[in-house]
Enzyme design. Sequence first.
Site, PDB file in Angstrom:
ATOM      1  N   THR A 128      42.380 -21.621  77.472  1.00 53.32           N
ATOM      2  CA  THR A 128      40.951 -21.564  77.140  1.00 53.32           C
ATOM      3  C   THR A 128      40.226 -22.842  77.538  1.00 53.32           C
ATOM      4  O   THR A 128      40.748 -23.941  77.362  1.00 53.32           O
ATOM      5  CB  THR A 128      40.793 -21.345  75.619  1.00 53.32           C
ATOM      6  OG1 THR A 128      41.553 -20.195  75.251  1.00 53.32           O
ATOM      7  CG2 THR A 128      39.338 -21.135  75.233  1.00 53.32           C
ATOM      8  N   PHE A 158      40.438 -25.834  72.044  1.00 51.27           N
ATOM      9  CA  PHE A 158      41.074 -25.045  70.986  1.00 51.27           C
ATOM     10  C   PHE A 158      42.596 -24.965  71.181  1.00 51.27           C
ATOM     11  O   PHE A 158      43.188 -23.926  70.870  1.00 51.27           O
ATOM     12  CB  PHE A 158      40.528 -23.602  70.933  1.00 51.27           C
ATOM     13  CG  PHE A 158      39.030 -23.461  70.887  1.00 51.27           C
ATOM     14  CD1 PHE A 158      38.251 -24.301  70.110  1.00 51.27           C
ATOM     15  CD2 PHE A 158      38.394 -22.456  71.607  1.00 51.27           C
ATOM     16  CE1 PHE A 158      36.867 -24.142  70.046  1.00 51.27           C
ATOM     17  CE2 PHE A 158      37.013 -22.285  71.558  1.00 51.27           C
ATOM     18  CZ  PHE A 158      36.248 -23.132  70.779  1.00 51.27           C
ATOM     19  N   ALA A 180      41.300 -14.203  90.233  1.00 49.02           N
ATOM     20  CA  ALA A 180      42.528 -14.221  89.418  1.00 49.02           C
ATOM     21  C   ALA A 180      43.744 -14.630  90.246  1.00 49.02           C
ATOM     22  O   ALA A 180      44.706 -15.191  89.722  1.00 49.02           O
ATOM     23  CB  ALA A 180      42.752 -12.854  88.796  1.00 49.02           C
ATOM     24  N   PRO A 242      51.883 -10.094  75.955  1.00 50.44           N
ATOM     25  CA  PRO A 242      52.372  -9.150  74.942  1.00 50.44           C
ATOM     26  C   PRO A 242      53.269  -9.809  73.889  1.00 50.44           C
ATOM     27  O   PRO A 242      53.178  -9.484  72.703  1.00 50.44           O
ATOM     28  CB  PRO A 242      53.142  -8.102  75.767  1.00 50.44           C
ATOM     29  CG  PRO A 242      52.451  -8.119  77.088  1.00 50.44           C
ATOM     30  CD  PRO A 242      52.050  -9.560  77.319  1.00 50.44           C
ATOM     31  N   GLN A 243      54.106 -10.768  74.308  1.00 49.82           N
ATOM     32  CA  GLN A 243      54.956 -11.434  73.298  1.00 49.82           C
ATOM     33  C   GLN A 243      54.084 -12.243  72.326  1.00 49.82           C
ATOM     34  O   GLN A 243      54.325 -12.266  71.127  1.00 49.82           O
ATOM     35  CB  GLN A 243      56.010 -12.323  73.951  1.00 49.82           C
ATOM     36  CG  GLN A 243      56.759 -13.170  72.928  1.00 49.82           C
ATOM     37  CD  GLN A 243      58.235 -13.330  73.197  1.00 49.82           C
ATOM     38  OE1 GLN A 243      58.910 -12.412  73.664  1.00 49.82           O
ATOM     39  NE2 GLN A 243      58.777 -14.490  72.897  1.00 49.82           N
ATOM     40  N   GLU A 244      53.048 -12.897  72.873  1.00 50.97           N
ATOM     41  CA  GLU A 244      52.147 -13.654  72.003  1.00 50.97           C
ATOM     42  C   GLU A 244      51.433 -12.693  71.039  1.00 50.97           C
ATOM     43  O   GLU A 244      51.255 -12.981  69.856  1.00 50.97           O
ATOM     44  CB  GLU A 244      51.127 -14.424  72.854  1.00 50.97           C
ATOM     45  CG  GLU A 244      50.166 -15.242  72.012  1.00 50.97           C
ATOM     46  CD  GLU A 244      49.359 -16.271  72.814  1.00 50.97           C
ATOM     47  OE1 GLU A 244      49.511 -16.340  74.047  1.00 50.97           O
ATOM     48  OE2 GLU A 244      48.579 -17.001  72.175  1.00 50.97           O
ATOM     49  N   GLN A 338      38.502 -11.152  46.065  1.00 53.05           N
ATOM     50  CA  GLN A 338      37.670 -10.485  45.050  1.00 53.05           C
ATOM     51  C   GLN A 338      38.447 -10.319  43.746  1.00 53.05           C
ATOM     52  O   GLN A 338      37.911 -10.545  42.654  1.00 53.05           O
ATOM     53  CB  GLN A 338      37.229  -9.114  45.599  1.00 53.05           C
ATOM     54  CG  GLN A 338      36.156  -8.437  44.783  1.00 53.05           C
ATOM     55  CD  GLN A 338      34.816  -9.171  44.864  1.00 53.05           C
ATOM     56  OE1 GLN A 338      34.596  -9.979  45.758  1.00 53.05           O
ATOM     57  NE2 GLN A 338      33.949  -8.910  43.906  1.00 53.05           N
ATOM     58  N   GLY A 366      43.204 -13.480  72.519  1.00 54.55           N
ATOM     59  CA  GLY A 366      42.525 -12.255  72.940  1.00 54.55           C
ATOM     60  C   GLY A 366      41.852 -11.663  71.713  1.00 54.55           C
ATOM     61  O   GLY A 366      42.531 -11.244  70.765  1.00 54.55           O
TER      62      GLY A 366
HETATM   63  C1  LIG Z   1      42.383 -22.106  66.011  1.00 55.83           C
HETATM   64  C2  LIG Z   1      42.441 -21.672  67.440  1.00 55.83           C
HETATM   65  C3  LIG Z   1      43.603 -21.892  68.173  1.00 55.83           C
HETATM   66  C4  LIG Z   1      43.657 -21.529  69.521  1.00 55.83           C
HETATM   67  N1  LIG Z   1      44.785 -21.828  70.260  1.00 55.83           N
HETATM   68  C5  LIG Z   1      44.736 -21.674  71.611  1.00 55.83           C
HETATM   69  C6  LIG Z   1      45.800 -22.151  72.445  1.00 55.83           C
HETATM   70  O1  LIG Z   1      46.803 -22.681  71.945  1.00 55.83           O
HETATM   71  N2  LIG Z   1      45.676 -22.026  73.788  1.00 55.83           N
HETATM   72  C7  LIG Z   1      44.583 -21.450  74.373  1.00 55.83           C
HETATM   73  O2  LIG Z   1      44.530 -21.379  75.586  1.00 55.83           O
HETATM   74  N3  LIG Z   1      43.566 -20.972  73.618  1.00 55.83           N
HETATM   75  C8  LIG Z   1      43.618 -21.081  72.257  1.00 55.83           C
HETATM   76  N4  LIG Z   1      42.583 -20.625  71.487  1.00 55.83           N
HETATM   77  C9  LIG Z   1      41.429 -20.024  72.145  1.00 55.83           C
HETATM   78  C10 LIG Z   1      41.246 -18.538  71.906  1.00 55.83           C
HETATM   79  O3  LIG Z   1      42.235 -17.800  72.550  1.00 55.83           O
HETATM   80  C11 LIG Z   1      39.811 -18.207  72.358  1.00 55.83           C
HETATM   81  O4  LIG Z   1      38.934 -18.756  71.396  1.00 55.83           O
HETATM   82  C12 LIG Z   1      39.565 -16.718  72.505  1.00 55.83           C
HETATM   83  O5  LIG Z   1      40.312 -16.194  73.571  1.00 55.83           O
HETATM   84  C13 LIG Z   1      38.080 -16.389  72.708  1.00 55.83           C
HETATM   85  O6  LIG Z   1      37.531 -17.177  73.725  1.00 55.83           O
HETATM   86  P1  LIG Z   1      36.160 -17.963  73.447  1.00 55.83           P
HETATM   87  O7  LIG Z   1      36.325 -18.703  72.173  1.00 55.83           O
HETATM   88  O8  LIG Z   1      35.814 -18.758  74.643  1.00 55.83           O
HETATM   89  O9  LIG Z   1      35.091 -16.841  73.202  1.00 55.83           O
HETATM   90  P2  LIG Z   1      34.237 -16.092  74.345  1.00 55.83           P
HETATM   91  O10 LIG Z   1      35.128 -15.692  75.446  1.00 55.83           O
HETATM   92  O11 LIG Z   1      33.041 -16.924  74.659  1.00 55.83           O
HETATM   93  O12 LIG Z   1      33.776 -14.792  73.541  1.00 55.83           O
HETATM   94  C14 LIG Z   1      32.728 -14.853  72.574  1.00 55.83           C
HETATM   95  C15 LIG Z   1      32.582 -13.467  71.949  1.00 55.83           C
HETATM   96  O13 LIG Z   1      32.271 -12.517  72.969  1.00 55.83           O
HETATM   97  C16 LIG Z   1      33.192 -11.451  72.910  1.00 55.83           C
HETATM   98  N5  LIG Z   1      33.436 -10.933  74.253  1.00 55.83           N
HETATM   99  C17 LIG Z   1      33.808 -11.625  75.366  1.00 55.83           C
HETATM  100  N6  LIG Z   1      34.004 -10.789  76.386  1.00 55.83           N
HETATM  101  C18 LIG Z   1      33.749  -9.538  75.920  1.00 55.83           C
HETATM  102  C19 LIG Z   1      33.771  -8.226  76.490  1.00 55.83           C
HETATM  103  N7  LIG Z   1      34.136  -8.033  77.771  1.00 55.83           N
HETATM  104  N8  LIG Z   1      33.457  -7.172  75.703  1.00 55.83           N
HETATM  105  C20 LIG Z   1      33.112  -7.367  74.412  1.00 55.83           C
HETATM  106  N9  LIG Z   1      33.068  -8.563  73.810  1.00 55.83           N
HETATM  107  C21 LIG Z   1      33.381  -9.629  74.555  1.00 55.83           C
HETATM  108  C22 LIG Z   1      34.441 -12.030  72.316  1.00 55.83           C
HETATM  109  O14 LIG Z   1      35.257 -11.029  71.740  1.00 55.83           O
HETATM  110  C23 LIG Z   1      33.856 -12.964  71.269  1.00 55.83           C
HETATM  111  O15 LIG Z   1      33.524 -12.221  70.127  1.00 55.83           O
HETATM  112  C24 LIG Z   1      42.543 -20.910  70.125  1.00 55.83           C
HETATM  113  C25 LIG Z   1      41.388 -20.669  69.375  1.00 55.83           C
HETATM  114  C26 LIG Z   1      41.322 -21.046  68.056  1.00 55.83           C
HETATM  115  C27 LIG Z   1      40.048 -20.808  67.295  1.00 55.83           C
END
Ligand SMILES: Cc1cc2nc3c(=O)[nH]c(=O)nc-3n(C[C@H](O)[C@H](O)[C@H](O)COP(=O)(O)OP(=O)(O)OC[C@H]3O[C@@H](n4cnc5c(N)ncnc54)[C@H](O)[C@@H]3O)c2cc1C
Length: 381
Positions: A128, A158, A180, A242-244, A338, A366
């Site tokens: 991310t 994150f 990709a 899938p494992q994650e 609650q 995801g």
């Molecule tokens: C505590 C924590 C730990 C984490 N650990 C890791 C880690 O170890 N490694 C790592 O790489 N990442 C990690 N992450 C990141 C996490 O995987 C991402 O936050 C997540 O994938 C969402 O990405 P984003 O935050 O950029 O949200 P965005 O991609 O900006 O999405 C924002 C909103 O839009 C929605 N959205 C986006 N695209 C679509 C679509 N096509 N259709 C409908 N809705 C959509 C999303 O569901 C979300 O609700 C972590 C996050 C947190 C909060």
Amino acid sequence: MPRNIYDEDHEAFRASVREFVERTLRPRAEEMIAEKTISRDIWLDAGKQGLLSLDIPEEYGGAGADDYRFNAVVAEEISAFNAATASCFGIHSDVCPPYIVDLGTEEQKQRWLPGIASGEKIIAIGMTEPSGGSDLAALKTTAVKDGDEWVINGSKTFITNGYQADLVIVATRTDPTKGAKGITLFVVEDGMPGFTRGRKLDKVGQEESDTAELFFENVRVSDENRLGPEGMGFISMMQRLPQERVGAAVSNTAHAAQILTETIEYTKERKAFGQPIGTFQHNKFKIAELVTKIEVTQAYVDDCIAAHAKGELTPVDAAKAKWWSAQVQNDVLDECVQLYGGYGFMNEYRVARAWRDARVTKIWAGSNEIMKELIGRDLGL
Ligand SMILES: Cc1cc2nc3c(=O)[nH]c(=O)nc-3n(C[C@H](O)[C@H](O)[C@H](O)COP(=O)(O)OP(=O)(O)OC[C@H]3O[C@@H](n4cnc5c(N)ncnc54)[C@H](O)[C@@H]3O)c2cc1C
């Protein structure tokens, strides 16, 4: 309903994981919250117990269990303790090692796997970026070839275990023209010039885990730190998600089940109007619904665990298990809060922390929306 995916070897292993939780983790629970991290000595202890290396072959210092049900046992028991520690261990032991085991060269395996197994080298994965996590194919961190080296520039956010990681699998763009197919994975190591970290991020829940921003400014890595073929990073991530995701489903369900069990005990003891609150018909029915939701979810998650142990879990079924269990976990924990009344809103109560800790499971690895997108696409929509 009795679960039927585990045999006596798994249950004996479960007893040793429980013993680790009670001996090593529970006495340190408050310290982990205050420090926003898992201390090195805890990692080392987990390594000694063989909890970090189930996916690492014996010749590289691992347990070489080759049976995902053992991973699931660890995830269940640590999640019953708390969600954050389970996530840190899960990233270190279940998410990252398969990348090195499957994609690494012999030299890379020998260099990194023994330390991961022992807990001496903590590992994280950086997919991310500040500009987005859902659309992984759009990532912007670049790696540009310069002679025998690559120069990495960009940032990740994150990242679980990011603050203390010795090794980070970093997804980079090596070809800006190929979408990709222009993504390549590298392992960046602690101490490499230009690799820095921000503060430990201040989260709504899961204080025990360290979650950090990572910065790469002209970080030079040798080609020997490239993980897998050039341009195959995105496919490699998709193959291992899938494992994650099944791991997330296992944790979500175990975490909610544990807190629900504790809540039921509470409703037998707490009295209002002269009777235990759990005996009011409304609450009794509510608890009956919650127990049913957990058990039905567990049955699907168990099928996924069993399928994954046989190498047959599909990405779509993992996506179903992940979003559904995250939703059920959040619904159940909200009702548990609650049932605790005002105490449910007090941080010193496990239920309050669990409720906050659970919120992220609908977002990370995801989001629920992305899981539904995958399921919808599979239906031809
Ligand atoms: C505590 C924590 C730990 C984490 N650990 C890791 C880690 O170890 N490694 C790592 O790489 N990442 C990690 N992450 C990141 C996490 O995987 C991402 O936050 C997540 O994938 C969402 O990405 P984003 O935050 O950029 O949200 P965005 O991609 O900006 O999405 C924002 C909103 O839009 C929605 N959205 C986006 N695209 C679509 C679509 N096509 N259709 C409908 N809705 C959509 C999303 O569901 C979300 O609700 C972590 C996050 C947190 C909060």
